[in-house]
Write a protein that holds these residues in place. Structure first.
Motif, mmCIF file in Angstrom:
data_model
loop_
_atom_site.group_PDB
_atom_site.id
_atom_site.type_symbol
_atom_site.label_atom_id
_atom_site.label_comp_id
_atom_site.label_asym_id
_atom_site.label_seq_id
_atom_site.Cartn_x
_atom_site.Cartn_y
_atom_site.Cartn_z
ATOM 1 N N THR A 87 2.440 -5.199 7.884
ATOM 2 C CA THR A 87 1.145 -4.556 8.151
ATOM 3 C C THR A 87 1.187 -3.079 7.776
ATOM 4 O OG1 THR A 87 0.824 -6.112 9.979
ATOM 5 C CG2 THR A 87 -0.602 -4.186 9.916
ATOM 6 N N LEU A 88 2.272 -2.395 8.128
ATOM 7 C CA LEU A 88 2.393 -0.981 7.771
ATOM 8 C C LEU A 88 2.427 -0.794 6.256
ATOM 9 C CD1 LEU A 88 5.001 0.114 10.461
ATOM 10 C CD2 LEU A 88 2.616 0.858 10.317
ATOM 11 N N PHE A 89 3.072 -1.722 5.560
ATOM 12 C CA PHE A 89 3.122 -1.618 4.102
ATOM 13 C C PHE A 89 1.726 -1.780 3.506
ATOM 14 C CE2 PHE A 89 3.636 -3.322 -0.160
ATOM 15 C CZ PHE A 89 4.586 -2.467 -0.701
ATOM 16 N N ILE A 90 0.957 -2.738 4.011
ATOM 17 C CA ILE A 90 -0.420 -2.936 3.514
ATOM 18 C C ILE A 90 -1.285 -1.721 3.826
ATOM 19 C CG2 ILE A 90 -2.486 -4.373 3.744
ATOM 20 C CD1 ILE A 90 -0.237 -5.691 2.186
ATOM 21 N N MET A 91 -1.024 -1.074 4.955
ATOM 22 C CA MET A 91 -1.798 0.120 5.325
ATOM 23 C C MET A 91 -1.408 1.337 4.497
ATOM 24 S SD MET A 91 -1.741 -0.368 9.474
ATOM 25 C CE MET A 91 -2.685 1.115 9.816
ATOM 26 N N GLY A 92 -0.308 1.248 3.758
ATOM 27 C CA GLY A 92 0.126 2.370 2.932
ATOM 28 C C GLY A 92 1.166 3.246 3.579
ATOM 29 N N ASP A 93 1.617 2.902 4.801
ATOM 30 C CA ASP A 93 2.665 3.666 5.468
ATOM 31 C C ASP A 93 4.019 3.108 5.019
ATOM 32 O OD1 ASP A 93 0.775 5.150 6.793
ATOM 33 O OD2 ASP A 93 0.713 3.816 8.514
ATOM 34 N N PHE A 94 4.394 3.444 3.795
ATOM 35 C CA PHE A 94 5.588 2.844 3.204
ATOM 36 C C PHE A 94 6.869 3.291 3.910
ATOM 37 C CE2 PHE A 94 2.591 3.407 -0.494
ATOM 38 C CZ PHE A 94 2.137 2.101 -0.468
ATOM 39 N N GLU A 95 6.902 4.562 4.397
ATOM 40 C CA GLU A 95 8.110 5.045 5.060
ATOM 41 C C GLU A 95 8.360 4.292 6.361
ATOM 42 O OE1 GLU A 95 5.555 6.846 4.174
ATOM 43 O OE2 GLU A 95 6.151 8.428 2.777
ATOM 44 N N PHE A 96 7.325 4.142 7.199
ATOM 45 C CA PHE A 96 7.493 3.425 8.457
ATOM 46 C C PHE A 96 7.771 1.943 8.201
ATOM 47 C CE2 PHE A 96 4.974 7.103 9.891
ATOM 48 C CZ PHE A 96 5.785 7.531 10.937
ATOM 49 N N ALA A 97 7.147 1.399 7.184
ATOM 50 C CA ALA A 97 7.430 0.006 6.844
ATOM 51 C C ALA A 97 8.895 -0.170 6.469
ATOM 52 C CB ALA A 97 6.528 -0.444 5.697
ATOM 53 N N LEU A 98 9.434 0.801 5.730
ATOM 54 C CA LEU A 98 10.844 0.733 5.345
ATOM 55 C C LEU A 98 11.767 0.767 6.565
ATOM 56 C CD1 LEU A 98 12.939 0.745 3.045
ATOM 57 C CD2 LEU A 98 12.768 3.243 3.019
ATOM 58 N N VAL A 99 11.370 1.553 7.577
ATOM 59 C CA VAL A 99 12.173 1.628 8.805
ATOM 60 C C VAL A 99 12.268 0.262 9.471
ATOM 61 C CG1 VAL A 99 12.250 2.593 11.133
ATOM 62 C CG2 VAL A 99 11.710 4.079 9.194
ATOM 63 N N PHE A 100 11.147 -0.413 9.596
ATOM 64 C CA PHE A 100 11.155 -1.697 10.303
ATOM 65 C C PHE A 100 11.752 -2.806 9.438
ATOM 66 C CE2 PHE A 100 8.071 0.665 12.809
ATOM 67 C CZ PHE A 100 8.421 0.289 14.091
ATOM 68 N N TYR A 101 11.644 -2.687 8.130
ATOM 69 C CA TYR A 101 12.358 -3.650 7.274
ATOM 70 C C TYR A 101 13.871 -3.503 7.468
ATOM 71 C CZ TYR A 101 8.224 -5.058 4.582
ATOM 72 O OH TYR A 101 7.032 -5.588 4.188
ATOM 73 N N HIS A 102 14.337 -2.250 7.578
ATOM 74 C CA HIS A 102 15.764 -2.012 7.794
ATOM 75 C C HIS A 102 16.207 -2.547 9.163
ATOM 76 C CE1 HIS A 102 17.493 0.030 4.391
ATOM 77 N NE2 HIS A 102 16.443 0.842 4.291
ATOM 78 N N ARG A 103 15.380 -2.374 10.194
ATOM 79 C CA ARG A 103 15.743 -2.893 11.514
ATOM 80 C C ARG A 103 15.881 -4.413 11.488
ATOM 81 N NH1 ARG A 103 11.888 0.464 15.820
ATOM 82 N NH2 ARG A 103 12.694 2.546 15.320
ATOM 83 N N GLY A 104 14.930 -5.049 10.865
ATOM 84 C CA GLY A 104 15.013 -6.503 10.778
ATOM 85 C C GLY A 104 16.203 -6.960 9.954
ATOM 86 N N HIS A 105 16.483 -6.227 8.866
ATOM 87 C CA HIS A 105 17.609 -6.615 8.009
ATOM 88 C C HIS A 105 18.948 -6.442 8.730
ATOM 89 C CE1 HIS A 105 19.703 -7.450 4.300
ATOM 90 N NE2 HIS A 105 20.384 -6.309 4.384
ATOM 91 N N SER A 106 19.047 -5.415 9.576
ATOM 92 C CA SER A 106 20.286 -5.230 10.335
ATOM 93 C C SER A 106 20.481 -6.337 11.360
ATOM 94 C CB SER A 106 20.266 -3.862 11.021
ATOM 95 O OG SER A 106 19.196 -3.795 11.958
ATOM 96 N N LEU A 107 19.371 -6.885 11.889
ATOM 97 C CA LEU A 107 19.478 -7.983 12.856
ATOM 98 C C LEU A 107 19.704 -9.329 12.175
ATOM 99 C CD1 LEU A 107 16.591 -6.917 15.285
ATOM 100 C CD2 LEU A 107 19.044 -6.828 15.777
ATOM 101 N N ARG A 108 18.987 -9.543 11.100
ATOM 102 C CA ARG A 108 19.090 -10.823 10.386
ATOM 103 C C ARG A 108 19.311 -10.576 8.900
ATOM 104 N NH1 ARG A 108 16.913 -15.415 12.649
ATOM 105 N NH2 ARG A 108 17.801 -16.377 10.773
#
Length: 553
Positions: A87-108
């Motif tokens: 959702t953040l990526f679609i909204m254009g908040d690419f930096e915050f989207a990257l943060v949550f992608y990294h969190r998910g990637h560290s978990l799974r």
């Protein structure tokens, strides 16, 4: 007794909503998920499903709320992290989207969705601000600069007005400035947006509704709004200056490499030809003409081994340039381009290219008012037509040219050919055009009665295809033919037609009577002939043979 309706359960509602989501019926799916959450509030799986629906219909705020609701009690819920990042990526908040992608990637780390999200977020950030290697940071004031910045930030914090997400979004989303920028951002979808904007001008259509009761205007406006949002998103993800930079780098690599592989050249040509066709179909003939001329010079500088089907491609580019110049009103230049296409096609024996060039040359001659030249050109193309529909169009256009030259008999002849070809094809619309052409030719020949009959046939065809504009035009012309000036001639032609029909009917009756009388006389003659034949045979039997007569003597 009335049977009560079945009670909807949570599982049934979620299953139905999931099925509707797969069928792209997002509004109905959203209703199912809303009802399910009333039965079981706070269910994480259902919230994620509803967030996906919100995201599909463009409601990013509610999608983000549902994603954050799933993370309220469990910060490590992977589906919630991924949905929030999307959702953040679609909204254009690419930096915050990257943060949550990294969190998910560290978990799974085994899930590829997080890895792909990291890659696309990094690419979007680089496109927006450039590569990190191109930015050099210098520390001239030491760490005291950071402390002073924090102090000033705390001092001014009480006077700052916090912007909500909607305001941030409106600041980030800049409207697309002009048609050229919008075309570059939307790409192939620009033609669809232009078509929807044209539909808005049709007031009668906008007031109508679909079978479900939805207004057409609402559907068109929602489509335009969606395309504008997509354009704004793509403008953030891949700005124009980033695209210009990529294009320059490609051109530099192209110039640097002396030898080009045919596959690479084919991809380059195909991409540019698609862009040229898109520009010409999108009412941008000047840009399409410039691009085609640039590609033509590039291809002419390459060898035959580097460019597959080089001559055929050059002829196609000449055709595109001629079409663009015709739309720009440069008739002579357009004619020269199409003649070059024709010359190249005849030289290399390209039958389809010859047919294409003849068709385009005929169009140019018509725009120039040279109808006889157009007739000669199109008559040469007739044997090359590959379908009945193409022949129908050719015969109709040649007939129209003869009509412009006041040669009504020739126009009527080609109108009949066009009608015959359209009837063989089963094309009702072209049957209508051919019948109207016949009626116009018959009016020039002052055969008003036949013209009225033709117009009545044309009116029936227009009703079949529901062409209201054609129906109004035909009725107007029919009324004009029925005016006082033509009443006397119509009466004379009607009387001539009736007398002709009565004469033909009388002739047919006489012919039938003669056939009946002739049949009776032939039967009588046959009976007389058979009787004579029998009498002759009896006489031959009674007459003695010559030898018997001699012996008796």
């Amino acid at each position: 007794e009335r049977v009560p309706p079945p009670v909807a359960t949570f599982g049934n509602l979620v299953t139905e909503g999931t099925q509707l989501f797969r069928l792209a019926q997002y509004d109905k799916a959203l209703g199912c998920f809303n009802n399910a959450l009333r039965l079981r509030p706070g269910d994480k799986e259902c919230l994620i499903a509803r967030a996906k629906c919100y995201l599909k219909i463009g409601d990013t705020e509610n999608s983000l709320k549902d994603a954050e609701a799933t993370l309220k009690d469990d910060k490590t819920f992977c589906k919630g992290l991924y949905q929030k990042a999307e959702t953040l990526f679609i909204m254009g908040d690419f930096e915050f989207a990257l943060v949550f992608y990294h969190r998910g990637h560290s978990l799974r780390p085994d899930l590829p969705d997080f890895r792909l999200g990291i890659e696309k977020s990094q690419e979007a950030i680089i496109n927006c601000i450039g590569s990190p290697s191109s930015v050099k940071l210098e520390n001239k004031e030491g760490l005291c600069f950071i402390s002073r910045q924090e102090e000033s930030k705390k001092a001014n914090q009480k006077f700052q007005v916090k912007l909500n997400r909607n305001e941030k979004r409106t600041k980030k989303q800049k409207p697309m400035k002009n048609a050229k920028t919008e075309r570059q951002l939307l790409g192939e979808l620009y033609v669809d947006k232009a078509y929807l904007e044209k539909l808005l001008k049709d007031k009668d259509l906008m007031q109508s509704s679909t079978k479900e009761g939805t207004k057409v205007e609402d559907l068109v406006l929602s489509g335009i709004s969606y395309l504008e949002k997509r354009g704004q998103f793509w403008q953030q993800q891949n700005p124009i200056y980033a695209r210009v930079r990529e294009r320059r780098l490609r051109q530099q690599r192209w110039i640097r490499d002396k030898k080009h592989e045919p596959s690479e050249v084919a991809r380059y040509i195909m991409k540019n030809m698609e862009e040229i066709e898109m520009l010409l179909s999108g009412d941008c003939p000047e840009e399409g003409c410039k691009k085609a001329e640039h590609i033509l010079k590039t291809i002419q500088g390459l060898s035959d081994g580097e460019v597959p089907k080089k001559n055929e491609l050059i002829g196609n580019l000449y055709s595109c340039i001629g079409t663009a110049r015709l739309e720009m009103g440069r008739m002579e230049a357009a004619l020269r381009s199409h003649q070059k296409d024709l010359e190249l096609a005849r030289k290399n024996n390209f039958r389809d290219a010859v047919s294409r060039a003849l068709e385009n040359i005929g169009r140019v001659y018509v725009r120039m008012g040279k109808f006889q030249e157009a007739i000669d050109t199109w008559e040469e193309k007739v044997p090359m037509a590959r379908s009945r529909q193409e022949k129908t169009w050719l015969f109709h256009e040649i007939g129209r040219c003869y009509l412009e030259l006041n040669e009504a008999e020739a126009a009527q002849n080609y109108g009949e050919k066009s009608l015959e070809s359209a009837e063989e094809e089963g094309d009702v619309e072209w049957q209508l055009h051919a019948i109207v052409l016949l009626a116009q030719a018959q009016v020039q020949l002052q055969d008003y009665w036949t013209a009225i009959m033709s117009l009545e046939k044309a009116l029936q065809k227009a009703k079949i295809i529901r062409d209201e504009a054609a129906q109004e035009t035909i009725l107007t012309v029919n009324d004009d033919l029925s005016s006082e000036e033509t009443d006397d001639k119509l009466e004379e032609q009607r009387e001539q037609m009736e007398s002709k029909e009565s004469t033909e009917g009388a002739r047919e009756e006489d012919a039938e009577k003669q056939q009946e009388h002739g049949g009776d006389s032939e039967a009588g003659n046959k009976e007389d002939a058979s009787e004579e034949k029998e009498e002759g045979e009896e006489a031959d039997e009674e007459q003695p043979e010559p030898e018997q007569q001699q012996s008796s003597e």
